[in-house]
Write an enzyme that holds these catalytic residues in place. Structure first.
Site, PDB file in Angstrom:
ATOM      1  N   TYR A 142       0.826  -1.214   0.000  1.00 20.15           N
ATOM      2  CA  TYR A 142       0.000   0.000   0.000  1.00 20.15           C
ATOM      3  C   TYR A 142       0.861   1.266   0.000  1.00 20.15           C
ATOM      4  O   TYR A 142       0.369   2.360  -0.264  1.00 20.15           O
ATOM      5  CB  TYR A 142      -0.969   0.029   1.186  1.00 20.15           C
ATOM      6  N   LYS A 189       2.736 -15.570   2.910  1.00 16.63           N
ATOM      7  CA  LYS A 189       2.647 -16.366   1.679  1.00 16.63           C
ATOM      8  C   LYS A 189       4.078 -16.767   1.331  1.00 16.63           C
ATOM      9  O   LYS A 189       4.595 -16.473   0.251  1.00 16.63           O
ATOM     10  CB  LYS A 189       1.970 -15.531   0.579  1.00 16.63           C
ATOM     11  N   ASP A 222      -3.931 -17.819   2.297  1.00  9.97           N
ATOM     12  CA  ASP A 222      -5.128 -18.434   1.696  1.00  9.97           C
ATOM     13  C   ASP A 222      -5.753 -19.435   2.660  1.00  9.97           C
ATOM     14  O   ASP A 222      -6.978 -19.496   2.816  1.00  9.97           O
ATOM     15  CB  ASP A 222      -4.814 -19.056   0.327  1.00  9.97           C
ATOM     16  N   ASP A 246      -5.567  -6.211   5.824  1.00 11.03           N
ATOM     17  CA  ASP A 246      -6.737  -5.470   5.346  1.00 11.03           C
ATOM     18  C   ASP A 246      -7.846  -6.444   4.978  1.00 11.03           C
ATOM     19  O   ASP A 246      -9.006  -6.309   5.394  1.00 11.03           O
ATOM     20  CB  ASP A 246      -6.314  -4.635   4.117  1.00 11.03           C
ATOM     21  N   ASP A 250     -11.394  -7.634   7.339  1.00  7.16           N
ATOM     22  CA  ASP A 250     -12.772  -7.469   6.846  1.00  7.16           C
ATOM     23  C   ASP A 250     -13.512  -8.800   6.899  1.00  7.16           C
ATOM     24  O   ASP A 250     -14.678  -8.868   7.284  1.00  7.16           O
ATOM     25  CB  ASP A 250     -12.777  -6.953   5.398  1.00  7.16           C
TER      26      ASP A 250
END
Ligand code: IPM
Ligand code: MG
Length: 357
Positions: A142, A189, A222, A246, A250
């Protein structure tokens, strides 16, 4: 004690929910003999309309001069067409960076009074869950280098992390785990990304040298997204990068079924933090007195706890909210199917205020 609180109501329902929360803070201050002074600053779309920029310098300076910041929410369809560098979201990213808030704490738990709101299969929901996502907030993709080629038909964004950036957020996460159930899951990851391999190495080195008492495990992002739905009770504290955090935060908040109740804290090295509800600016219901103020009220409680070290006062506010909920009072976003006697935003505010006086 006197505390200076910067208010950044933002857009949409932001001003309503911050207004309600100021009432809660005022009553709490009176009750415990504190003096809270409030200064209001513009950010997001409202700042764009007024000053032509999403994050005016005056807002940054005001927040830097405060003891802590309470933010509502920014953004809305009205500003969807503005150029990228002027988007309301830039205000949020800019404030986090300017205030050095590299750690974001996002709790997601089933409130006992609201277990029926959980969207998971009843046998999974019945196990309950209470997890805390610790998201890195001022680094990664970001904030990385980005751009397009000359033809405009290819683009790139870059993920970059230094050991220093990983260590400082990981320390917060280990310390958070220590104060909770002592279990930390580091999400990455590492089967694909080099930044993730550095992340994993760094977190493990810290764990072995400084936090051997915290149970540490790793999970690919994942898989973590699946486990949050399959068995969220597995988790205590999760620590992860800006983008993964992020997305997972959510997901976790939606799984509770009551995103209107969830608070968050953004912290750096000083005691000054920024506190805001997890939900957005909900422009569709703005100005209709429908917005649930609870997530913002609970964010203010986090401010008292983390920035001002006022644990008793924070407990007092949290208990008032829990009592109102356990009496069955609901706003539109959390009402039971068919429930007719739900409260408007201002009525929910008044119910909470009644408990505080
Ligand atoms: C959040 C929001 C922001 C983020 C956006 C608005 C830039 O989604 O606080 O999670 O991704 O950080
Ligand atoms: Mg988000």
């Amino acid at each position: 004690m006197k505390y200076n609180i910067a208010l950044v109501p933002g857009d949409g329902i932001g001003p309503e929910i911050v207004g309600a929360t100021v009432e809660v803070l005022k009553i709490t201050a009176g009750k415990f003999g504190h003096d809270f002074a409030f200064n209001t600053y513009l950010a997001g779309g409202s700042a764009l309309d007024e000053f032509g920029v999403p994050l005016p310098q005056e807002t940054v300076d005001g927040c830097l001069a405060s003891d802590s910041v309470l933010l509502g929410a920014v953004g809305g369809p009205k500003w969807d067409a503005v150029p990228n560098h002027m988007r309301p979201e830039k205000a949020l990213l800019g404030l986090r960076k300017a205030l050095g808030l590299y750690t974001n704490l996002r709790p997601a738990a089933i409130q006992p009074a609201l277990a029926e709101a959980c969207v998971l299969r009843p046998d999974i929901a019945a196990k309950g869950f209470d997890l805390m996502i610790v998201r890195e907030l001022t680094g990664g993709i970001y904030f990385g280098d980005r751009g397009r080629n000359e033809a405009g038909d290819a683009a790139y964004d870059t993920e970059a992390y230094s050991v220093m950036e990983i260590e400082r957020v990981a320390r917060r996460a280990f310390e958070t785990a220590r104060r909770r159930k002592g279990h930390l899951t580091s999400v990455d990851k590492a089967n694909v990304l080099e930044t993730s391999r550095l992340w994993r190495e760094t977190v493990h080195r810290l764990g072995e040298t400084e936090y051997p008492d915290v149970r540490l495990d790793d999970m690919y992002v994942d898989n973590a997204a699946m486990q949050i739905i399959r068995d969220p009770s597995f988790f205590d504290v999760l620590v992860t990068s800006n983008m993964f955090g992020d997305i997972l935060s959510d997901e976790a908040s939606q799984v509770t079924g009551s995103i209107g109740l969830l608070a968050s804290a953004s912290l750096g090295d000083s005691s000054r933090g920024m506190y805001e509800p997890i939900h957005g600016s909900a422009p569709d219901i703005a100005g209709k007195d429908l917005a649930n103020p609870i997530a913002t009220v609970l964010s203010a409680a986090m401010m008292l706890r983390y920035s001002f070290d006022l644990a008793e006062e924070a407990d007092y506010i949290e208990k008032a909210v829990a009592d109102v909920l356990s009496e069955g009072w609901r706003t539109a976003d959390i009402k039971a199917p068919g429930q007719e006697d739900w409260l408007r935003g201002s009525e929910m505010r008044d119910k909470i205020l009644e408990k505080l006086v």
